[in-house]
Design an enzyme around this catalytic site. Sequence first.
Site, mmCIF file in Angstrom:
data_model
loop_
_atom_site.group_PDB
_atom_site.id
_atom_site.type_symbol
_atom_site.label_atom_id
_atom_site.label_comp_id
_atom_site.label_asym_id
_atom_site.label_seq_id
_atom_site.Cartn_x
_atom_site.Cartn_y
_atom_site.Cartn_z
ATOM 1 N N GLU A 296 1.569 8.344 3.180
ATOM 2 C CA GLU A 296 2.993 8.435 3.534
ATOM 3 C C GLU A 296 3.815 8.228 2.274
ATOM 4 O O GLU A 296 3.652 7.224 1.579
ATOM 5 C CB GLU A 296 3.362 7.378 4.576
ATOM 6 N N ASN B 240 2.785 3.423 11.491
ATOM 7 C CA ASN B 240 2.851 2.064 12.028
ATOM 8 C C ASN B 240 3.861 1.955 13.165
ATOM 9 O O ASN B 240 3.667 1.220 14.139
ATOM 10 C CB ASN B 240 3.259 1.082 10.925
#
Length: 779
Positions: free
Chosen positions: A530, A568
């Site tokens: 990411e 997440n």
Amino acid sequence: MLRSTTANMLARALVRSVRRAPPSVFMKSAPNGVLRTSLPLSRAFSAQPVAPAGASAGEVDVGKYFKPVEVTPSGVAIVRLDGPKPVNTISFEMSAAAKAMWNAEIAPRNDVKAVVFISAKSDNFIAGADIQDIKNMEDKSQLLPIIEDGIDFFKDMKAKGVPMVCAINGPALGGGLEWALWCDYRVCSDSSKTKMGLPEVKLGLLPGFGGTQNLFPLVGVQAAMDMMLTGKDIRPPKAKKMGLVDLVVSEHQLEGAAIAAAEDLASGKVKVKVPRKPKSWMNWAIEDTPPGQNKMWETINKMVMKNTNGVYPAPFAIIDCVKEGLKSSDMDARYKFEREKFAELAATSESASLIGIFDGMTALKKHSFGEPEHKVKSVAVLGAGLMGAGIAQISAEKGYRVLLKDKFDEGLAKGEAYINGNWDKKLKRKRMTKHKHNQNTANVVGLSDNTESWKDHFGKADMVIEAVFEDINLKHKVVKEIEEVTPDHCIFATNTSAIPIADIAKASKRPEQLVGMHYFSPVPSMPLLEIIPHAGTSDLTTASAYNVGTKQGKTCIAVKDVPGFYVNRCLGPFLVEVSALAKDGASLELLDKSMLNFGMPVGPVTLADEVGIDVANHVAQFLSKADLGVRMTGGDISLMGEMVEKGWLGKKSGQGFYTYDGKKKTISAEVKQYAKDFADRDLGLTEEDVQNRIVSRFVNEAVKCLEDEIISDPVNGDIGLIFGTGFAPFRGGPFRYLDTYGIDKYVAMMNGFAETYGPQFEPCQLMKDMAASGKKFHK
């Protein structure tokens, strides 16, 4: 803390996800991290667009795909493949050109005594068939006559009655290897770029140009099944040993060796047999006797079921094709059976989903952030723990000069030992040469606070990636310290997964050159990265991060700077809903079984144990305090908090939800009672209830991330959760899953859950809008 939390959780998840996907379904299954991406999907087919199907040979420019055929004085015709793209691929148009070339320049000539096929390109033979041809054909049954036409072309080549030799340098994959299998003799170079394989299974397909019928007679059934069910690459030494190729030579000797072999075959000096090598007594007993075959197929089927849970149809179709080949002597019937199976697979949602992943990976190799003025050549990594050492390892392997710095000599030594240990294993398993091992080792310069010259070294760094503890004050200190010694163009990347990038950037005197790069652990085998620019990050800085990550072998997605970023953030509601289901009486066994059967790599209970109950609890606690609001409600995450107080930390402590005794795991009476006491009621939930409640929370958060522009498009969203959490690959990711399920139906289901269980299930606005409009996330 959260970084290592989610990283370790996802590490095991993806590794298992890869194991459950087609790339590893045979007894000699591929190693962990097979979704490394080498991510091998990109090599099953080419993504280059082609002309529409149906173009006649007369309309095709043969010179677009082939050099003029040369015939040597000894009568060897040399056919040089040279398509218009950097990589040769088999498209409908290329197939027509091949037929026209053969009929005009080979078939009618009596002076042609042998044929050599070789690429005019320096680094590839044929990388596979063109996936766009399959995608663009709405009615997959139309593939049947096209494949039959291809088989007829190869049969016509054989009917010429002259020996054919294939000279391979670089990839010969999918249709490329199938082309080679139609030849009488195969010569390959010993180049590190040379590899052969049939990776169609990774796209939910099977080899359709005779591969399932032509491979096993040559190398044996067990070796053929291993190749086709794993889609693995076969390197030259192994290819020679197993009989896949007849000769391995240096790259500059390839053409001469192929011509010499063709001459010897034509003269009768060299004769070839199929199979190339006599079978051992054991292999004969296994492959050629009814009891042996029965046991072999039983073993193969068990491994397929174990690693795919039966959700991928392609491995079973491959098995059926080989079984058909073993029992039938009618080659035309065998090829017909194969192409019918291919067309059936091409029409499945599983294949469409896996092709969607392939397309996504291809799209994400490019970015629109511009081209940085300074090319990154030297990467400094701060922190020699597992994350830092892993980042250093993959950087060194790709040719970067790496500065690995830890505060203490002891920490540095552990990091270097971790890296060298990984390389030693690769060397031992022959996945790395001694030369490459030495080269990688030389690329890493170890430094600590005790190294007087560390500032001089950092003065030449182009990028610094910090992997220190998740403490904002420590990170501010590191940013200030490093910016004092690095050059003005140096980029500072933080590997945080908990602290907003903008908050870290407040300590920077060059905030436009600070960016988040969130790796997942273990870094060497996890394919996702990411990239998180904060509001002040320049596009060129983001571009540099993207370029470095891509070179490191990662699939990169750009993500907005918000708590939890993307992966997440989606996990938060997932974890909360697991606790809610436990409150509603779902047993631990039911929770695990339900999600395994949905296609997730591991169930949520096992996941928490393997990650560590303390770590999973930390994730849930952090995200509960973030900005997700009602979407993080509905459950009771004290389930794990109380377990931490009891010392039930999961597998690492021997006791979590499961009790661990060596390789065995059981649920103790004490844990069962704990779960029973935790429950408020027993709703008699079914497996489908559990799946829908957990997955809907997961998927809704992914769509909410798109709505809030945390991710840019559904492609990023699908790839992020597949590579970051192991979301069932055969479902194509959360957005493709919604398209397949029906967004309107999914919204109706979630609305029903919201009425029954609470507002945490309310679909986000974008999902409602898509349902109302009848649109899909993917075209």
